[in-house]
Write a protein that holds these residues in place. Structure first.
Motif, short mmCIF file in Angstrom:
data_model
loop_
_atom_site.label_atom_id
_atom_site.label_comp_id
_atom_site.label_asym_id
_atom_site.label_seq_id
_atom_site.Cartn_x
_atom_site.Cartn_y
_atom_site.Cartn_z
N LEU A 1 -3.96 3.25 0.17
CA LEU A 1 -4.13 3.04 -1.26
C LEU A 1 -3.38 1.78 -1.69
N ASP B 1 2.25 11.94 1.73
CA ASP B 1 2.07 10.66 1.04
C ASP B 1 3.31 9.80 1.26
N MET C 1 -2.31 4.73 -7.44
CA MET C 1 -3.70 4.93 -7.06
C MET C 1 -3.97 6.31 -6.46
N LEU C 2 -2.90 7.01 -6.04
CA LEU C 2 -3.09 8.35 -5.49
C LEU C 2 -3.75 9.26 -6.51
N HIS D 1 -1.88 7.91 2.34
CA HIS D 1 -2.13 9.34 2.14
C HIS D 1 -2.66 9.87 3.47
N GLY E 1 -8.73 0.73 -5.75
CA GLY E 1 -7.42 1.12 -5.27
C GLY E 1 -7.44 1.86 -3.95
N VAL E 2 -8.61 2.34 -3.52
CA VAL E 2 -8.74 2.94 -2.19
C VAL E 2 -9.16 1.81 -1.26
N TYR F 1 -7.40 8.37 -7.11
CA TYR F 1 -8.21 8.90 -6.00
C TYR F 1 -8.41 10.41 -6.15
N THR G 1 0.81 -1.21 0.00
CA THR G 1 0.00 0.00 0.00
C THR G 1 0.85 1.26 0.00
#
Length: 103
Positions: A68, A101, A73-74, A11, A43-44, A77, A8
């Motif tokens: 994430l 992050d 995936m950041l 964030h 992805g979250v 999102y 993962t």
């Protein structure tokens, strides 16, 4: 609230609202919004939402930890309509935000 496990990225977000604007209703709306993001944005994976418990000028009001599935995936999102809708909803009453992050 969470979905599966694995590698993962995290964030972190601290939100400070304008004076007198933060309420328990804001907490609940934020919780509901992030819960929906976990359910609907691939992805979250999970989130934790904490509320400040000591009234100090330097403290934020809400602290979010969002897990994430990966670094990529950041952006997924950040660009998702659910995230944009939440950000637009709180922007007028937000004094400051700080994010971090970490892989």
């Amino acid at each position: 609230h969470s979905k599966d496990t694995g590698d993962t990225m995290t964030h972190y977000l601290i939100l400070k609202f304008k004076p007198t604007m933060y309420t328990r209703k804001i907490y609940q709306e934020s919780y509901d919004a992030f819960n929906e993001m976990v359910e609907k944005i691939e992805g979250v994976k999970s989130f934790q939402l904490k509320e400040n418990s000591i009234d100090r000028d330097v403290n934020g009001d809400l602290f979010l930890t969002l897990e994430l599935a990966s670094k990529d995936m950041l952006q997924v999102y950040l660009d998702h309509p659910l995230h944009i809708a939440y950000a637009n909803r709180i922007k007028p009453i937000l004094e400051h935000k700080l994010s971090l992050d970490c892989e």
